[in-house]
Motif scaffolding. Structure first.
Motif, PDB file in Angstrom:
ATOM      1  N   ASN A 108       0.853  -1.184   0.000  1.00 49.39           N
ATOM      2  CA  ASN A 108       0.000   0.000   0.000  1.00 49.39           C
ATOM      3  C   ASN A 108       0.897   1.244   0.000  1.00 49.39           C
ATOM      4  O   ASN A 108       1.800   1.377   0.825  1.00 49.39           O
ATOM      5  CB  ASN A 108      -0.878  -0.052   1.262  1.00 49.39           C
ATOM      6  CG  ASN A 108      -1.763   1.148   1.400  1.00 49.39           C
ATOM      7  OD1 ASN A 108      -1.282   2.267   1.566  1.00 49.39           O
ATOM      8  ND2 ASN A 108      -3.063   0.931   1.352  1.00 49.39           N
ATOM      9  N   HIS A 109       0.630   2.157  -0.928  1.00 55.16           N
ATOM     10  CA  HIS A 109       1.470   3.346  -1.109  1.00 55.16           C
ATOM     11  C   HIS A 109       1.511   4.236   0.152  1.00 55.16           C
ATOM     12  O   HIS A 109       2.540   4.824   0.485  1.00 55.16           O
ATOM     13  CB  HIS A 109       0.895   4.135  -2.297  1.00 55.16           C
ATOM     14  CG  HIS A 109       1.687   5.333  -2.691  1.00 55.16           C
ATOM     15  ND1 HIS A 109       2.831   5.261  -3.451  1.00 55.16           N
ATOM     16  CD2 HIS A 109       1.490   6.645  -2.441  1.00 55.16           C
ATOM     17  CE1 HIS A 109       3.301   6.476  -3.652  1.00 55.16           C
ATOM     18  NE2 HIS A 109       2.505   7.349  -3.043  1.00 55.16           N
ATOM     19  N   ILE A 110       0.382   4.311   0.853  1.00 53.18           N
ATOM     20  CA  ILE A 110       0.319   5.146   2.061  1.00 53.18           C
ATOM     21  C   ILE A 110       1.182   4.534   3.163  1.00 53.18           C
ATOM     22  O   ILE A 110       1.937   5.230   3.846  1.00 53.18           O
ATOM     23  CB  ILE A 110      -1.149   5.274   2.573  1.00 53.18           C
ATOM     24  CG1 ILE A 110      -2.072   5.801   1.474  1.00 53.18           C
ATOM     25  CG2 ILE A 110      -1.224   6.143   3.815  1.00 53.18           C
ATOM     26  CD1 ILE A 110      -1.800   7.204   1.052  1.00 53.18           C
ATOM     27  N   ALA A 112       3.726   2.724   2.642  1.00 54.96           N
ATOM     28  CA  ALA A 112       5.118   2.948   2.218  1.00 54.96           C
ATOM     29  C   ALA A 112       5.579   4.351   2.617  1.00 54.96           C
ATOM     30  O   ALA A 112       6.704   4.523   3.100  1.00 54.96           O
ATOM     31  CB  ALA A 112       5.242   2.737   0.715  1.00 54.96           C
ATOM     32  N   HIS A 113       4.705   5.351   2.477  1.00 50.79           N
ATOM     33  CA  HIS A 113       5.080   6.704   2.918  1.00 50.79           C
ATOM     34  C   HIS A 113       5.316   6.730   4.433  1.00 50.79           C
ATOM     35  O   HIS A 113       6.236   7.387   4.903  1.00 50.79           O
ATOM     36  CB  HIS A 113       4.001   7.726   2.545  1.00 50.79           C
ATOM     37  CG  HIS A 113       4.164   8.304   1.164  1.00 50.79           C
ATOM     38  ND1 HIS A 113       5.320   8.940   0.757  1.00 50.79           N
ATOM     39  CD2 HIS A 113       3.318   8.362   0.108  1.00 50.79           C
ATOM     40  CE1 HIS A 113       5.175   9.355  -0.493  1.00 50.79           C
ATOM     41  NE2 HIS A 113       3.974   9.012  -0.922  1.00 50.79           N
ATOM     42  N   ILE A 114       4.476   6.015   5.197  1.00 52.37           N
ATOM     43  CA  ILE A 114       4.670   6.001   6.661  1.00 52.37           C
ATOM     44  C   ILE A 114       6.089   5.522   6.986  1.00 52.37           C
ATOM     45  O   ILE A 114       6.834   6.162   7.717  1.00 52.37           O
ATOM     46  CB  ILE A 114       3.654   5.064   7.372  1.00 52.37           C
ATOM     47  CG1 ILE A 114       2.216   5.563   7.195  1.00 52.37           C
ATOM     48  CG2 ILE A 114       4.007   4.905   8.864  1.00 52.37           C
ATOM     49  CD1 ILE A 114       1.146   4.664   7.827  1.00 52.37           C
ATOM     50  N   VAL A 133       1.865  13.858   3.873  1.00 56.96           N
ATOM     51  CA  VAL A 133       1.433  15.010   3.067  1.00 56.96           C
ATOM     52  C   VAL A 133       2.017  14.900   1.664  1.00 56.96           C
ATOM     53  O   VAL A 133       3.214  15.069   1.467  1.00 56.96           O
ATOM     54  CB  VAL A 133       1.866  16.340   3.730  1.00 56.96           C
ATOM     55  CG1 VAL A 133       0.798  16.849   4.665  1.00 56.96           C
ATOM     56  CG2 VAL A 133       3.188  16.226   4.485  1.00 56.96           C
ATOM     57  N   SER A 134       1.156  14.597   0.702  1.00 56.46           N
ATOM     58  CA  SER A 134       1.662  14.459  -0.666  1.00 56.46           C
ATOM     59  C   SER A 134       0.716  15.166  -1.626  1.00 56.46           C
ATOM     60  O   SER A 134      -0.191  15.886  -1.205  1.00 56.46           O
ATOM     61  CB  SER A 134       1.797  12.978  -1.016  1.00 56.46           C
ATOM     62  OG  SER A 134       0.524  12.417  -1.199  1.00 56.46           O
ATOM     63  N   GLY A 135       0.934  14.937  -2.919  1.00 55.19           N
ATOM     64  CA  GLY A 135       0.097  15.589  -3.918  1.00 55.19           C
ATOM     65  C   GLY A 135      -1.315  15.025  -3.933  1.00 55.19           C
ATOM     66  O   GLY A 135      -2.266  15.697  -4.326  1.00 55.19           O
ATOM     67  N   THR A 300       9.496  12.244  -1.722  1.00 57.00           N
ATOM     68  CA  THR A 300       8.607  12.113  -2.878  1.00 57.00           C
ATOM     69  C   THR A 300       8.580  10.624  -3.267  1.00 57.00           C
ATOM     70  O   THR A 300       9.353   9.828  -2.732  1.00 57.00           O
ATOM     71  CB  THR A 300       9.095  12.985  -4.062  1.00 57.00           C
ATOM     72  OG1 THR A 300      10.469  12.736  -4.252  1.00 57.00           O
ATOM     73  CG2 THR A 300       8.909  14.460  -3.770  1.00 57.00           C
ATOM     74  N   ASP A 301       7.700  10.270  -4.197  1.00 53.42           N
ATOM     75  CA  ASP A 301       7.484   8.847  -4.480  1.00 53.42           C
ATOM     76  C   ASP A 301       8.775   8.137  -4.894  1.00 53.42           C
ATOM     77  O   ASP A 301       9.510   8.632  -5.758  1.00 53.42           O
ATOM     78  CB  ASP A 301       6.422   8.688  -5.576  1.00 53.42           C
ATOM     79  CG  ASP A 301       5.054   9.090  -5.055  1.00 53.42           C
ATOM     80  OD1 ASP A 301       4.912   9.253  -3.827  1.00 53.42           O
ATOM     81  OD2 ASP A 301       4.131   9.220  -5.870  1.00 53.42           O
ATOM     82  N   ASN A 302       9.016   6.993  -4.288  1.00 47.91           N
ATOM     83  CA  ASN A 302      10.243   6.241  -4.585  1.00 47.91           C
ATOM     84  C   ASN A 302      10.033   4.776  -4.226  1.00 47.91           C
ATOM     85  O   ASN A 302       9.163   4.437  -3.425  1.00 47.91           O
ATOM     86  CB  ASN A 302      11.406   6.823  -3.769  1.00 47.91           C
ATOM     87  CG  ASN A 302      11.252   6.554  -2.282  1.00 47.91           C
ATOM     88  OD1 ASN A 302      11.728   5.543  -1.784  1.00 47.91           O
ATOM     89  ND2 ASN A 302      10.545   7.426  -1.564  1.00 47.91           N
TER      90      ASN A 302
HETATM   91 ZN    ZN Z   1       3.109   9.397  -2.754  1.00 53.26          ZN
END
Ligand code: ZN
Ligand code: KG4
Length: 341
Positions: A108-110, A112-114, A133-135, A300-302
């Motif tokens: 899950n992308h969220i 992954a950000h955590i 906080v992203s786009g 940012t996304d990676n």
């Molecule tokens: Zn993102």
């Protein structure tokens, strides 16, 4: 364990190689050409992912000095995101996993950000408050332990990054607007104009940014703003707008930390690269807080963040059984539900 991870949910094509939780390579190709259209065009993004994913994978492997046959597990973002874009990374990753006869883990992308906040960090503590906080997203989450997440609040309208992008567009500054506003704000006066903070009735931890956006629009009309790329007025507006955004994000996050009695705070996602936002949170260190912020190439996304999340999933779920489970999941695209992140 060597992990190969992919991220293609929006406009970054990224592949990373990890040795356990250590990122050995993290190759990111950002599709800057979307700026021409003022936002991401999904069909164009998917085609670009398709064109570049093999090359990005080869680069990630060669930079890490690892051969494909040494990889033990493959992970890819599976949700949420632009469906065409997701499918490129997801199916590329799944096909590789099947051909190499190794497990595939959808991420899950969220989430992954955590966990991006902990890349290349010595240690971190649970529980913590995570501000993402992203786009596309603005979320406040209480993280009790690995994958024990409680959603505290979201935005009721625009995402934080979206607000930065829209304000930049009104000022004629280009896309993505966040990094430009960040740079201009450094040269401006944050007290120049007071843009109002929204007062949300739904929940004390929800955010709203459409009011700030509208007040920028009205203010520009009122002063008869003429689009210029760089002058004192533009710098001052950027600094004042950024201050309003930071205050809103900071105040709610701090309140959540107080209410949930933790002094651990993580901020991640594209907007966490913002210099002013980082400085504001860093000040809390003097008050005994632990502040976790990813380095810019992990904010940012990676794919590095996808890989580390896969690793944490693996170490937290009884190895062999996890592999069995992971392989089965290759067949399904789970439905995205904010409450299940
Ligand atoms: Zn993102
Ligand atoms: O996490 P991300 O790369 O992609 C999404 O998942 O959306 O975030 C991109 C967003 C954009 O809205 C961009 O303007 C914003 O992050 N951003 C920033 C900064 N760098 C990127 N916003 C404010 N300040 C920055 N330095």
């Amino acid at each position: 364990m060597y992990i190969l991870a992919f991220e293609t949910s929006c406009d970054e094509t990224s592949a990373a190689v990890l040795k356990d939780d250590n990122v050995l390579s993290n190759i990111i190709l950002s599709q800057y050409f979307h700026s021409e259209y003022g936002g991401v065009v999904p069909e164009v993004a998917s085609r670009e992912h398709l064109r570049s994913i093999s090359e990005i994978t080869e680069k990630a492997l060669s930079e890490a000095g690892i051969r494909i046959k040494d990889i033990d597990m493959i992970a890819s973002t599976s949700e949420p995101g632009l469906i065409g874009a997701l499918l490129i990374g997801l199916n590329f990753a799944k096909s590789l996993a099947v051909s190499l006869k190794i497990p595939f883990v959808p991420i899950n992308h969220i989430q992954a950000h955590i966990y991006s906040s902990f890349i290349q960090k010595e240690k971190f503590d649970f529980p913590f408050i995570s501000l993402i906080v992203s786009g596309g997203h603005t979320l406040l989450i209480y993280v009790e332990d690995y994958f024990k997440h409680k959603l505290l609040g979201t935005t009721v309208d625009d995402a934080a990054g979206e607000a930065f992008d829209k304000a930049a567009k009104m000022l004629g500054l280009g896309y993505p607007g966040g990094p430009i506003i960040d740079e201009f704000a450094k040269r401006g006066n944050p007290e120049f104009h007071k843009f109002p903070l929204a007062n949300i009735k739904r929940s004390k931890f929800d955010f709203s940014f459409s009011g700030i956006k509208t007040s920028v629009l009205y203010f520009l009309k009122e002063i008869g703003y003429k689009k210029t790329k760089s002058d004192k007025l533009t710098y001052d507006i950027c600094a004042s707008f950024q201050k309003a955004m930071i205050d809103s994000l900071f105040n709610k996050t701090k309140k959540a930390a107080e209410e949930y009695r933790t002094k651990n705070i993580s901020i991640s996602g594209g907007v966490s690269a913002n210099t002013g936002l980082k400085e504001k949170f860093e000040q809390l260190r003097n008050k005994g807080y632990n502040i976790y912020i990813p380095e810019t190439n992990y904010s940012t996304d990676n794919a590095g963040m996808v890989g580390i999340t896969a690793y944490y999933k693996y170490i937290n779920s009884g190895n062999k059984e996890f592999f069995k489970d992971a392989s089965f999941k290759t067949m399904a695209m789970p439905r995205f539900d904010f409450n299940s992140i």
